[in-house]
Design an enzyme around this catalytic site. Sequence first.
Site, PDB file in Angstrom:
ATOM      1  N   GLN A  13      43.319 -42.696  33.750  1.00 53.18           N
ATOM      2  CA  GLN A  13      43.930 -41.292  33.961  1.00 53.18           C
ATOM      3  C   GLN A  13      44.277 -40.530  35.128  1.00 53.18           C
ATOM      4  O   GLN A  13      42.723 -39.500  34.221  1.00 53.18           O
ATOM      5  CB  GLN A  13      45.172 -41.015  32.475  1.00 53.18           C
ATOM      6  CG  GLN A  13      46.000 -40.334  32.866  1.00 53.18           C
ATOM      7  CD  GLN A  13      46.898 -39.158  31.575  1.00 53.18           C
ATOM      8  OE1 GLN A  13      45.745 -38.788  30.921  1.00 53.18           O
ATOM      9  NE2 GLN A  13      48.172 -39.010  31.445  1.00 53.18           N
ATOM     10  N   GLY A  14      44.433 -40.549  35.840  1.00 52.76           N
ATOM     11  CA  GLY A  14      43.834 -39.127  36.805  1.00 52.76           C
ATOM     12  C   GLY A  14      44.871 -38.501  36.973  1.00 52.76           C
ATOM     13  O   GLY A  14      45.795 -38.060  37.941  1.00 52.76           O
ATOM     14  N   TYR A  15      45.025 -37.318  36.021  1.00 49.53           N
ATOM     15  CA  TYR A  15      46.170 -36.489  35.794  1.00 49.53           C
ATOM     16  C   TYR A  15      45.500 -34.845  36.773  1.00 49.53           C
ATOM     17  O   TYR A  15      45.486 -34.238  37.603  1.00 49.53           O
ATOM     18  CB  TYR A  15      46.791 -35.972  34.826  1.00 49.53           C
ATOM     19  CG  TYR A  15      48.001 -37.236  35.151  1.00 49.53           C
ATOM     20  CD1 TYR A  15      48.431 -38.078  35.293  1.00 49.53           C
ATOM     21  CD2 TYR A  15      49.326 -36.727  34.448  1.00 49.53           C
ATOM     22  CE1 TYR A  15      49.603 -39.101  35.480  1.00 49.53           C
ATOM     23  CE2 TYR A  15      50.166 -37.339  33.913  1.00 49.53           C
ATOM     24  CZ  TYR A  15      50.673 -38.022  34.789  1.00 49.53           C
ATOM     25  OH  TYR A  15      51.620 -39.573  34.093  1.00 49.53           O
ATOM     26  N   GLU A  29      52.999 -41.420  26.898  1.00 49.05           N
ATOM     27  CA  GLU A  29      51.334 -41.132  26.398  1.00 49.05           C
ATOM     28  C   GLU A  29      51.443 -40.055  25.152  1.00 49.05           C
ATOM     29  O   GLU A  29      51.068 -41.029  24.009  1.00 49.05           O
ATOM     30  CB  GLU A  29      50.947 -40.017  27.673  1.00 49.05           C
ATOM     31  CG  GLU A  29      49.380 -39.560  26.971  1.00 49.05           C
ATOM     32  CD  GLU A  29      48.793 -38.539  27.865  1.00 49.05           C
ATOM     33  OE1 GLU A  29      49.302 -38.358  29.519  1.00 49.05           O
ATOM     34  OE2 GLU A  29      47.914 -38.655  28.117  1.00 49.05           O
TER      35      GLU A  29
HETATM   36  C1  LIG Z   1      38.890 -35.618  25.238  1.00 53.34           C
HETATM   37  C2  LIG Z   1      39.693 -35.244  26.002  1.00 53.34           C
HETATM   38  C3  LIG Z   1      40.319 -36.478  27.404  1.00 53.34           C
HETATM   39  C4  LIG Z   1      41.001 -36.486  28.295  1.00 53.34           C
HETATM   40  N1  LIG Z   1      41.635 -37.129  28.597  1.00 53.34           N
HETATM   41  C5  LIG Z   1      42.240 -37.036  30.393  1.00 53.34           C
HETATM   42  C6  LIG Z   1      42.340 -37.980  30.791  1.00 53.34           C
HETATM   43  O1  LIG Z   1      42.174 -39.298  30.679  1.00 53.34           O
HETATM   44  N2  LIG Z   1      43.481 -37.858  31.706  1.00 53.34           N
HETATM   45  C7  LIG Z   1      43.777 -36.959  32.378  1.00 53.34           C
HETATM   46  O2  LIG Z   1      44.076 -36.220  33.421  1.00 53.34           O
HETATM   47  N3  LIG Z   1      43.173 -35.997  31.801  1.00 53.34           N
HETATM   48  C8  LIG Z   1      42.579 -35.394  30.475  1.00 53.34           C
HETATM   49  N4  LIG Z   1      42.916 -34.964  29.796  1.00 53.34           N
HETATM   50  C9  LIG Z   1      42.875 -33.229  29.976  1.00 53.34           C
HETATM   51  C10 LIG Z   1      43.572 -32.385  29.156  1.00 53.34           C
HETATM   52  O3  LIG Z   1      44.950 -33.585  29.337  1.00 53.34           O
HETATM   53  C11 LIG Z   1      43.278 -31.208  29.676  1.00 53.34           C
HETATM   54  O4  LIG Z   1      42.261 -30.928  28.832  1.00 53.34           O
HETATM   55  C12 LIG Z   1      44.825 -30.063  29.194  1.00 53.34           C
HETATM   56  O5  LIG Z   1      46.132 -30.407  29.366  1.00 53.34           O
HETATM   57  C13 LIG Z   1      44.381 -28.968  28.846  1.00 53.34           C
HETATM   58  O6  LIG Z   1      44.741 -28.759  30.241  1.00 53.34           O
HETATM   59  P1  LIG Z   1      42.621 -27.332  30.350  1.00 53.34           P
HETATM   60  O7  LIG Z   1      41.213 -28.004  29.746  1.00 53.34           O
HETATM   61  O8  LIG Z   1      42.651 -27.569  31.759  1.00 53.34           O
HETATM   62  O9  LIG Z   1      42.996 -26.040  29.573  1.00 53.34           O
HETATM   63  P2  LIG Z   1      43.859 -24.634  29.884  1.00 53.34           P
HETATM   64  O10 LIG Z   1      45.056 -25.370  30.549  1.00 53.34           O
HETATM   65  O11 LIG Z   1      43.252 -23.921  30.505  1.00 53.34           O
HETATM   66  O12 LIG Z   1      44.606 -24.173  28.634  1.00 53.34           O
HETATM   67  C14 LIG Z   1      43.709 -22.859  28.236  1.00 53.34           C
HETATM   68  C15 LIG Z   1      43.637 -22.706  26.801  1.00 53.34           C
HETATM   69  O13 LIG Z   1      45.668 -22.061  27.265  1.00 53.34           O
HETATM   70  C16 LIG Z   1      46.400 -22.766  26.384  1.00 53.34           C
HETATM   71  N5  LIG Z   1      47.628 -21.856  27.498  1.00 53.34           N
HETATM   72  C17 LIG Z   1      47.647 -22.857  28.601  1.00 53.34           C
HETATM   73  N6  LIG Z   1      49.014 -22.499  29.367  1.00 53.34           N
HETATM   74  C18 LIG Z   1      49.896 -22.203  28.168  1.00 53.34           C
HETATM   75  C19 LIG Z   1      50.864 -21.389  29.062  1.00 53.34           C
HETATM   76  N7  LIG Z   1      52.058 -21.322  29.334  1.00 53.34           N
HETATM   77  N8  LIG Z   1      51.132 -21.177  27.481  1.00 53.34           N
HETATM   78  C20 LIG Z   1      50.556 -20.995  25.553  1.00 53.34           C
HETATM   79  N9  LIG Z   1      49.318 -21.555  26.029  1.00 53.34           N
HETATM   80  C21 LIG Z   1      49.122 -21.988  27.482  1.00 53.34           C
HETATM   81  C22 LIG Z   1      46.099 -23.798  26.154  1.00 53.34           C
HETATM   82  O14 LIG Z   1      46.990 -24.648  25.017  1.00 53.34           O
HETATM   83  C23 LIG Z   1      44.799 -23.760  25.792  1.00 53.34           C
HETATM   84  O15 LIG Z   1      44.582 -23.694  24.270  1.00 53.34           O
HETATM   85  C24 LIG Z   1      41.914 -34.885  28.503  1.00 53.34           C
HETATM   86  C25 LIG Z   1      40.747 -33.542  27.657  1.00 53.34           C
HETATM   87  C26 LIG Z   1      40.481 -33.788  26.487  1.00 53.34           C
HETATM   88  C27 LIG Z   1      39.314 -32.781  25.761  1.00 53.34           C
END
Ligand SMILES: Cc1cc2nc3c(=O)[nH]c(=O)nc-3n(C[C@H](O)[C@H](O)[C@H](O)COP(=O)(O)OP(=O)(O)OC[C@H]3O[C@@H](n4cnc5c(N)ncnc54)[C@H](O)[C@@H]3O)c2cc1C
Length: 395
Positions: free
Chosen positions: A128-130, A246
């Site tokens: 998944q490339g999101y 998902e």
């Molecule tokens: C083990 C693992 C596997 C993954 N696999 C994939 C994958 O296969 N493909 C893919 O595309 N992605 C993948 N991800 C990425 C995952 O979808 C993101 O980590 C997730 O969406 C959070 O984004 P971020 O890490 O940039 O954190 P950020 O968006 O920077 O968030 C940091 C913190 O701020 C909080 N926050 C942010 N915005 C808000 C808001 N508006 N209101 C309240 N709180 C907020 C969040 O809840 C979090 O606690 C994976 C992540 C992990 C940890």
Amino acid sequence: MNLDLTTEDSEFRSQVRAFLRDNLTEELADAGRLVTSVFIEPQFSLPWQKILHAQGWAAPAWPVEYGGTGWSEMQRYIFASECARAGAPSLSPMGLAMVGPCIIGHGTPEQKAYYLPRILAGEDYWCQGYSEPGSGSDLASLSLKATSDGDDYILNGTKIWTTHAHHANMMFCLVRTRFDGKPQEGITFLLLDMTLPGIKVDPIITLAGEHEVNQVFFDDVRVPKAGRLGAENDGWTVAKYLLEFERGGGSSAGLEASVGRIRALAQRDGLLASDPGFTSRLAAAEIGLEAIKITEQRVSSALSSGGNPGPAASMLKVQRTEMMQRIDTLGVEAGGTYACVEQLDARQPGSNIDAVGPSDRVTLVPRYLNNRAASIYGGSNEVQRNIMAKMVLGL
Ligand SMILES: Cc1cc2nc3c(=O)[nH]c(=O)nc-3n(C[C@H](O)[C@H](O)[C@H](O)COP(=O)(O)OP(=O)(O)OC[C@H]3O[C@@H](n4cnc5c(N)ncnc54)[C@H](O)[C@@H]3O)c2cc1C
């Protein structure tokens, strides 16, 4: 909702049990029981998927015309629960539970005819490339650039946290095709081949020392437009549809099996089984799981008629992942002295688990640590609460 088994359900359960007895090898069951990561390695999940596919059972939730089983919600639950109890490896959700339903909902007849049979048979392994650096929760800000050039797009940019990209031969990917206007209105959804020239996959090693996630770089990668799902600049609609699968697909059958093992473990130890604090926490988790199960069955009936989970997906994602973390905590408590990090090495299938303790204890701490990520991946639980506030409560 009645969760009791009818005579037909009991017969179906016997049929599933017989199938598992005859087809689930010890090696596959070991791998299924000992997994502590987000996904099991494809060397175990794919052989099991092929066995299920030969039986016509690889995608129970798909509509029958695309290869689903036509089972009732209860039958699907029985199947998932028996597989979890027997330790069957879970199948990678990226193809069967995520992009598959999305192709069913948004694909052209040609895309359905090409991709769906390959997904069912496990011929393609998807990632998944999101997410991108700086675009996780704020996914609509993504900037991987796709420039139109005849029948192709040329991609430049990067994706991050891409689970199993190092195994995958296919990626479903969100790209930016327009930079002006609302960010959501300039995103396109592409299905692309990971072996195309210009794609580089770099590993990210987690704190647990495991290689599951990656950063993927795109340098002038030429992707045929035939792989576009939905219209150009309308990828956000497709992306959100996929996220509902998902977050809302799957089942809590694995959690139920974990609770059963923890209860058995506590009973073997004696002391914990008579500790009122521990037993009431365990009972509360079991009651919570029943409630999740009922919500799953409601969502599941929408899926089998070709629908999508809707906002209930966010509720299920929060409930399941928080329950998973509660159960992991109970597991570590029940595991006691055996639940130590030094046993990480003993998780490898075929290793001499009995040298360090019963196999059900070996995974407790690694699972506890890895599952901290469950409330982040798939969209963090804080973000899911925002979605529910908006979509369900109208705030
Ligand atoms: C083990 C693992 C596997 C993954 N696999 C994939 C994958 O296969 N493909 C893919 O595309 N992605 C993948 N991800 C990425 C995952 O979808 C993101 O980590 C997730 O969406 C959070 O984004 P971020 O890490 O940039 O954190 P950020 O968006 O920077 O968030 C940091 C913190 O701020 C909080 N926050 C942010 N915005 C808000 C808001 N508006 N209101 C309240 N709180 C907020 C969040 O809840 C979090 O606690 C994976 C992540 C992990 C940890």
